[in-house]
Structures are given as C-alpha cells and as structure tokens.
Design a protein around this motif. Structure first.
Motif, PDB file in Angstrom:
ATOM      1  N   ILE A  56       0.852  -1.207   0.000  1.00 51.48           N
ATOM      2  CA  ILE A  56       0.000   0.000   0.000  1.00 51.48           C
ATOM      3  C   ILE A  56       0.877   1.242   0.000  1.00 51.48           C
ATOM      4  CG2 ILE A  56      -1.624   1.340   1.399  1.00 51.48           C
ATOM      5  CD1 ILE A  56      -2.853  -1.379   2.256  1.00 51.48           C
ATOM      6  N   ALA A  57       1.918   1.239   0.821  1.00 55.71           N
ATOM      7  CA  ALA A  57       2.825   2.387   0.895  1.00 55.71           C
ATOM      8  C   ALA A  57       3.469   2.645  -0.470  1.00 55.71           C
ATOM      9  CB  ALA A  57       3.899   2.146   1.953  1.00 55.71           C
ATOM     10  N   ALA A  58       3.859   1.580  -1.163  1.00 57.90           N
ATOM     11  CA  ALA A  58       4.479   1.740  -2.481  1.00 57.90           C
ATOM     12  C   ALA A  58       3.504   2.366  -3.474  1.00 57.90           C
ATOM     13  CB  ALA A  58       4.960   0.386  -2.990  1.00 57.90           C
ATOM     14  N   VAL A  59       2.247   1.917  -3.449  1.00 61.70           N
ATOM     15  CA  VAL A  59       1.242   2.462  -4.367  1.00 61.70           C
ATOM     16  C   VAL A  59       0.937   3.922  -4.040  1.00 61.70           C
ATOM     17  CG1 VAL A  59      -1.183   2.302  -5.066  1.00 61.70           C
ATOM     18  CG2 VAL A  59       0.200   0.230  -4.889  1.00 61.70           C
ATOM     19  N   LEU A  60       0.870   4.250  -2.755  1.00 58.65           N
ATOM     20  CA  LEU A  60       0.565   5.630  -2.343  1.00 58.65           C
ATOM     21  C   LEU A  60       1.783   6.550  -2.469  1.00 58.65           C
ATOM     22  CD1 LEU A  60      -1.678   5.008   0.805  1.00 58.65           C
ATOM     23  CD2 LEU A  60      -2.407   5.698  -1.486  1.00 58.65           C
ATOM     24  N   GLY A  61       2.957   5.981  -2.682  1.00 56.54           N
ATOM     25  CA  GLY A  61       4.157   6.792  -2.856  1.00 56.54           C
ATOM     26  C   GLY A  61       4.699   7.366  -1.564  1.00 56.54           C
ATOM     27  N   VAL A  62       4.478   6.646  -0.467  1.00 54.80           N
ATOM     28  CA  VAL A  62       4.999   7.070   0.837  1.00 54.80           C
ATOM     29  C   VAL A  62       5.692   5.882   1.491  1.00 54.80           C
ATOM     30  CG1 VAL A  62       3.218   8.842   1.184  1.00 54.80           C
ATOM     31  CG2 VAL A  62       2.818   6.537   2.033  1.00 54.80           C
TER      32      VAL A  62
END
Length: 131
Positions: A56-62
């Motif tokens: 999820i963090a990778a997709v959200l860019g954080v």
C-alpha cells in the motif's frame, strides 16, 4: 485518568493519505490486487499486516513509517509552514495586483489594431494605384 497514548489507527491513516492523493478505494484495490471491499475493511482496522502495508505504501508513494506516524496536525503544519503569498502557485496568486493599468493596456492594443488597419488600407491603395 489514564496517561497511556492511544494506539495509531493504521487503517484510518491509509484512508487519509489515499484521500490526500486523490485516489479512490477501487484504484488502490486494483493496484495491490484485492477487492474494493477489502480496502474498505482494511481502512476500518487498527492494524495491517506488514506485507500489505508495504505494498500500500508503495502504491501511495509514501514510506510505511509515513503511514504509521501520519497525523492530520503534522500535515496542516507542513502546509502552513510552506504557504507563502509570494509563490505564484499558492492560492493567493488569484489576488494578483498588476503593476500596470489594465485599461491602459486595452487602449494601447486598440491603437495598435487601428494602426495596423490603416497600414493595410494604405498598402491596398498603393496596389490599386499601381494597376
């Protein structure tokens, strides 16, 4: 009175960051290969397994730390600290005070248009005389 701190609600943090990114639950679900209902359930839970949190963090860019430590107060502080009225990309750019009189510019453009028309007429008259 308890002085214990309330545990972070990871699902709520994911939801807030996703909304700040302008992403819908369905888009996040497709990006990580799950259903939209799963994302809805996930955003309602206080904890999220590390593997899902990483994707999820990778997709959200954080980073995962950004999700775990997210706070609305910090986001508002960052926005307030970076907001300047001198930056043309800020909301205050709407209230631009020009350093010229807009009416003078309109008159100037009109005079140039009239002069261009006069030049055309003069050129056409010269062509007619030559024939």
């Amino acid at each position: 009175m308890s002085t214990a701190t309330k545990p972070k609600h990871i699902g709520r943090n994911i939801s807030r960051i996703r909304e700040l990114r302008g992403m819908k639950q369905e888009a996040l679900a497709i990006a990580i290969g799950v259903s939209q209902q799963y994302i809805s359930t996930l955003e309602g839970s206080e904890t999220v397994e590390k593997e899902k949190l990483n994707s999820i963090a990778a997709v959200l860019g954080v980073s995962t730390e950004a999700i775990e430590n997210y706070s609305d107060e910090n986001v508002l502080n960052i926005i307030n600290n970076n907001f300047t009225s001198h930056d043309s990309s800020t909301i205050n750019a709407i209230n631009v005070q020009p350093n010229f009189n807009p009416l003078d510019k309109i008159v100037e453009l009109y005079e140039r248009l009239v002069q261009a028309e006069k030049d055309k007429v003069e050129y056409l008259e010269r062509l007619m005389k030559e024939k």
